[in-house]
Enzyme design. Structure first.
Site, mmCIF file in Angstrom:
data_model
loop_
_atom_site.group_PDB
_atom_site.id
_atom_site.type_symbol
_atom_site.label_atom_id
_atom_site.label_comp_id
_atom_site.label_asym_id
_atom_site.label_seq_id
_atom_site.Cartn_x
_atom_site.Cartn_y
_atom_site.Cartn_z
ATOM 1 N N GLN A 115 -32.886 67.973 37.830
ATOM 2 C CA GLN A 115 -32.503 66.588 38.093
ATOM 3 C C GLN A 115 -30.990 66.462 38.223
ATOM 4 O O GLN A 115 -30.237 66.918 37.366
ATOM 5 C CB GLN A 115 -32.976 65.665 36.972
ATOM 6 C CG GLN A 115 -32.743 64.188 37.329
ATOM 7 C CD GLN A 115 -33.174 63.228 36.250
ATOM 8 O OE1 GLN A 115 -32.479 63.083 35.252
ATOM 9 N NE2 GLN A 115 -34.305 62.569 36.459
ATOM 10 N N CYS A 135 -31.485 56.357 34.728
ATOM 11 C CA CYS A 135 -30.777 56.398 33.447
ATOM 12 C C CYS A 135 -30.069 55.065 33.196
ATOM 13 O O CYS A 135 -29.277 54.607 34.026
ATOM 14 C CB CYS A 135 -29.762 57.529 33.437
ATOM 15 S SG CYS A 135 -28.858 57.657 31.868
ATOM 16 N N ASN A 148 -44.276 56.243 33.800
ATOM 17 C CA ASN A 148 -43.464 56.701 32.676
ATOM 18 C C ASN A 148 -43.106 55.497 31.810
ATOM 19 O O ASN A 148 -43.005 54.383 32.300
ATOM 20 C CB ASN A 148 -42.209 57.394 33.215
ATOM 21 C CG ASN A 148 -41.206 57.781 32.153
ATOM 22 O OD1 ASN A 148 -40.037 57.426 32.232
ATOM 23 N ND2 ASN A 148 -41.631 58.504 31.138
ATOM 24 N N GLY A 149 -42.924 55.743 30.522
ATOM 25 C CA GLY A 149 -42.509 54.702 29.588
ATOM 26 C C GLY A 149 -43.581 54.384 28.573
ATOM 27 O O GLY A 149 -44.680 53.947 28.935
ATOM 28 N N GLY A 175 -42.013 61.223 27.724
ATOM 29 C CA GLY A 175 -40.693 61.503 27.173
ATOM 30 C C GLY A 175 -40.697 61.523 25.664
ATOM 31 O O GLY A 175 -41.066 62.518 25.031
ATOM 32 N N ARG A 176 -40.318 60.407 25.057
ATOM 33 C CA ARG A 176 -40.098 60.378 23.605
ATOM 34 C C ARG A 176 -41.333 60.745 22.785
ATOM 35 O O ARG A 176 -41.211 61.230 21.660
ATOM 36 C CB ARG A 176 -39.585 58.990 23.199
ATOM 37 C CG ARG A 176 -38.155 58.720 23.664
ATOM 38 C CD ARG A 176 -37.722 57.288 23.382
ATOM 39 N NE ARG A 176 -38.419 56.333 24.245
ATOM 40 C CZ ARG A 176 -38.355 55.019 24.098
ATOM 41 N NH1 ARG A 176 -37.642 54.496 23.114
ATOM 42 N NH2 ARG A 176 -38.992 54.219 24.939
ATOM 43 N N LYS A 184 -36.682 59.558 40.431
ATOM 44 C CA LYS A 184 -37.069 58.873 39.192
ATOM 45 C C LYS A 184 -36.213 57.620 39.053
ATOM 46 O O LYS A 184 -34.985 57.691 39.092
ATOM 47 C CB LYS A 184 -36.884 59.766 37.974
ATOM 48 C CG LYS A 184 -37.414 59.144 36.675
ATOM 49 C CD LYS A 184 -37.332 60.125 35.508
ATOM 50 C CE LYS A 184 -38.071 59.581 34.285
ATOM 51 N NZ LYS A 184 -37.421 58.405 33.695
ATOM 52 N N PRO A 201 -37.066 64.136 31.633
ATOM 53 C CA PRO A 201 -35.734 64.631 31.257
ATOM 54 C C PRO A 201 -35.109 63.710 30.225
ATOM 55 O O PRO A 201 -35.050 62.491 30.423
ATOM 56 C CB PRO A 201 -34.962 64.571 32.586
ATOM 57 C CG PRO A 201 -35.629 63.484 33.362
ATOM 58 C CD PRO A 201 -37.078 63.530 32.975
#
Length: 337
Positions: A72, A102, A202-203, A226-227, A141, A18
């Protein structure tokens, strides 16, 4: 390799992260069209959603009833988190994800998101409230910790599992790192070792190579990207094919690329309306043109155009004519399409 969350199958075990203002309904639909295990909606503030403040529900067209989609939610109050969970379940949500990752100041200053890592007992009360409120699977998350002196993700994740959370995603940074430095996939291994439920890493996962390395170093059951997907909505399907042998996506080039980007652009205009749609679309168009190596003057013309019709007329030249020699058919073919 795959696993299930209630009626939702993560086959392959790869998810779209997200990202506020990016993974909206039009973009999630596009990514889904290539194939992916799980789509996660943009984070929605629980209290604002329940109270239906202007713009929240419109922005959060959650795809709650769409297959393989998680909704989410974020917040700091157990009552509002539980009410938001009930509401999205009633709208068809098959999976509810709790945001504790976040790093944005406007979120953490309100003691939500990754700020909850500083108060694990309170965080657990929110998790317990959400799990008790719904019958669908709840996931979490989060990050490695608030900072390097409080790497408590393993403990938080284990307690979340014991409270009923059925999957955990770990971004391999602390909150205080934001998105600086590099994700520590090896550190995620300690969280995986503490869990019996599936874990996604993630990351900094931007392609097949980084996904393989993240899986190897973390021991995770799957990955969340993600990105890396910006400008490449086929990326999840591409990684899934390379690692887990799922169907290979047809990566669009030439006139097919123009058609895909044009359809995505029109979907954003239809979803947001012309004025807001023009602004929202600019970042996506910029990423597409990054991939196409569009010349600066033409890029500027596309991003500053005031009318959707003008943008659509410029896209063939921007995505094909403005690209290098190895990018699909020539401009004439694109215009003919």
């Amino acid at each position: 390799m795959s696993f299930t969350l209630g009626s939702t199958s993560l086959t392959p075990p790869i998810a779209l992260a997200p990202m506020a203002g990016i993974t909206d309904r039009p973009f999630r639909d596009l990514v889904r069209s290539f194939g992916a295990g799980l789509m996660v909606s943009e984070m929605v503030a629980s209290q604002e959603m329940v109270q239906a403040k202007p713009g929240v529900r419109e922005r959060a067209e959650l795809s709650a009833d769409v297959e393989n989609t998680a909704v989410q939610i974020a917040g700091r109050d157990a009552y509002w988190m539980a009410e938001a969970a009930r509401q999205v379940e009633s709208r068809g949500a098959k999976v509810i994800d709790i945001n504790m990752g976040c790093p944005a100041k406007k979120v953490t200053n309100g003691y939500s998101g990754s700020a909850l890592l500083k108060t694990p007992d309170h965080a657990l009360s929110l998790i317990e409230a959400v799990v008790a409120a719904v019958s669908v699977p709840v996931t979490l998350k989060t990050r490695l910790g608030w900072d390097d002196n409080s790497l408590n993700a393993a403990d938080v994740a284990r307690r979340a599992q014991d409270a009923g959370v059925q999957m955990v995603t770990i971004h391999g940074r602390t909150r205080c790192q934001f998105y600086k430095g590099t994700a520590d996939w090896k550190a995620i291994a300690a969280v995986k070792a503490a869990l019996d439920v599936p874990l996604l890493a993630n990351g900094d996962i931007v392609d097949t190579a980084t996904a393989r390395t993240a899986l190897a170093q973390s021991g995770a059951d799957g990955v969340m990207i993600g990105r890396g997907v910006q400008g490449k909505p086929w990326l999840l399907a591409e990684v899934a094919h390379d690692i887990w042998g799922s169907a290979a996506p047809e990566v669009p080039t030439g006139s097919d690329l123009v058609q895909m980007v044009s359809a995505h652009y029109e979907a954003m205009i239809a979803f947001y309306g012309t004025d807001l749609g023009l602004r929202v679309a600019r970042k996506h168009l910029g990423w597409y043109m990054d991939e196409a190596a569009t010349a600066s003057p033409l890029r500027r013309e596309v991003l500053t155009a005031k009318a959707p019709k003008t943008v659509l007329q410029l896209l063939p030249d921007a995505l094909i004519g403005g690209a290098g020699p190895d990018r699909g058919p020539d401009l004439a073919a694109g215009q003919a399409a």
